[in-house]
Motif scaffolding. Structure first.
Motif, PDB file in Angstrom:
ATOM      1  N   THR A  69     -61.476  31.696  14.722  1.00 49.35           N
ATOM      2  CA  THR A  69     -60.043  31.906  14.940  1.00 49.35           C
ATOM      3  C   THR A  69     -59.732  33.221  15.649  1.00 49.35           C
ATOM      4  N   GLU A  70     -60.751  33.875  16.205  1.00 47.67           N
ATOM      5  CA  GLU A  70     -60.513  35.147  16.886  1.00 47.67           C
ATOM      6  C   GLU A  70     -61.499  35.317  18.041  1.00 47.67           C
ATOM      7  N   THR A  91     -55.829  35.419  18.527  1.00 49.09           N
ATOM      8  CA  THR A  91     -56.036  34.808  17.216  1.00 49.09           C
ATOM      9  C   THR A  91     -55.427  33.408  17.235  1.00 49.09           C
TER      10      THR A  91
END
Length: 157
Positions: A69-70, A91
């Protein structure tokens, strides 16, 4: 580790709908994101009236996946000079990727400190860049509203 970031990023975008609905506020702009065989990403932005062969901004980028997620998008100039102060962190919230500059030291156009914000969805890209004179703090480019780009094809010009 593999994120879905690339599927959100790659493609051609334009803000034709936004520019036609408010022609005095928005120029019609195209943004192209592609990936080369060497693993670098290439971005290019141009005004419709100037054409794709005359971009006002282009660069190279390298994707660093931090987690599912990043991601960090490393920034390089057209001649592949590293521009670490202009790296962005993105993100993922389950629906879209949201990106901002990692620090506040990105200098462009000679003497303008830039703030940048990007939101990538499956259908489009929203962005805002604002530049401030390093010495006076006065705004030298950019607006308060987001540019809203829809994913499209070059043929839609």
């Amino acid at each position: 580790m593999t994120t879905n970031f690339e599927s959100y990023l790659l493609g051609l975008y334009n803000n034709k709908k936004q520019a036609q609905s408010s022609p005095t506020l928005y120029s019609q702009v195209f943004i192209s994101w592609s990936k080369s065989e060497d693993g670098f990403y290439h971005s290019k932005q141009w005004y419709r009236c100037d054409g794709e062969d005359n971009p006002y901004r282009q660069g190279h980028h390298k994707l660093v996946e931090v987690s599912d997620t990043e991601v960090i998008m490393e920034n390089y100039s057209s001649d592949f000079t590293r521009r670490e102060a202009c790296d962005m962190i993105f993100t993922y919230d389950g629906q879209a990727w949201h990106g901002t500059l990692i620090g506040d030291g990105c200098i462009v156009r000679g003497n303008a400190k830039v703030t940048s914000e990007i939101h990538l969805t499956k259908d489009g890209l929203d962005s805002r860049d604002i530049g401030y004179d390093v010495e006076t703090g006065e705004k030298v480019f950019g607006g308060t509203d987001m540019y809203r780009f829809q994913r499209g094809r070059l043929a839609q010009r």
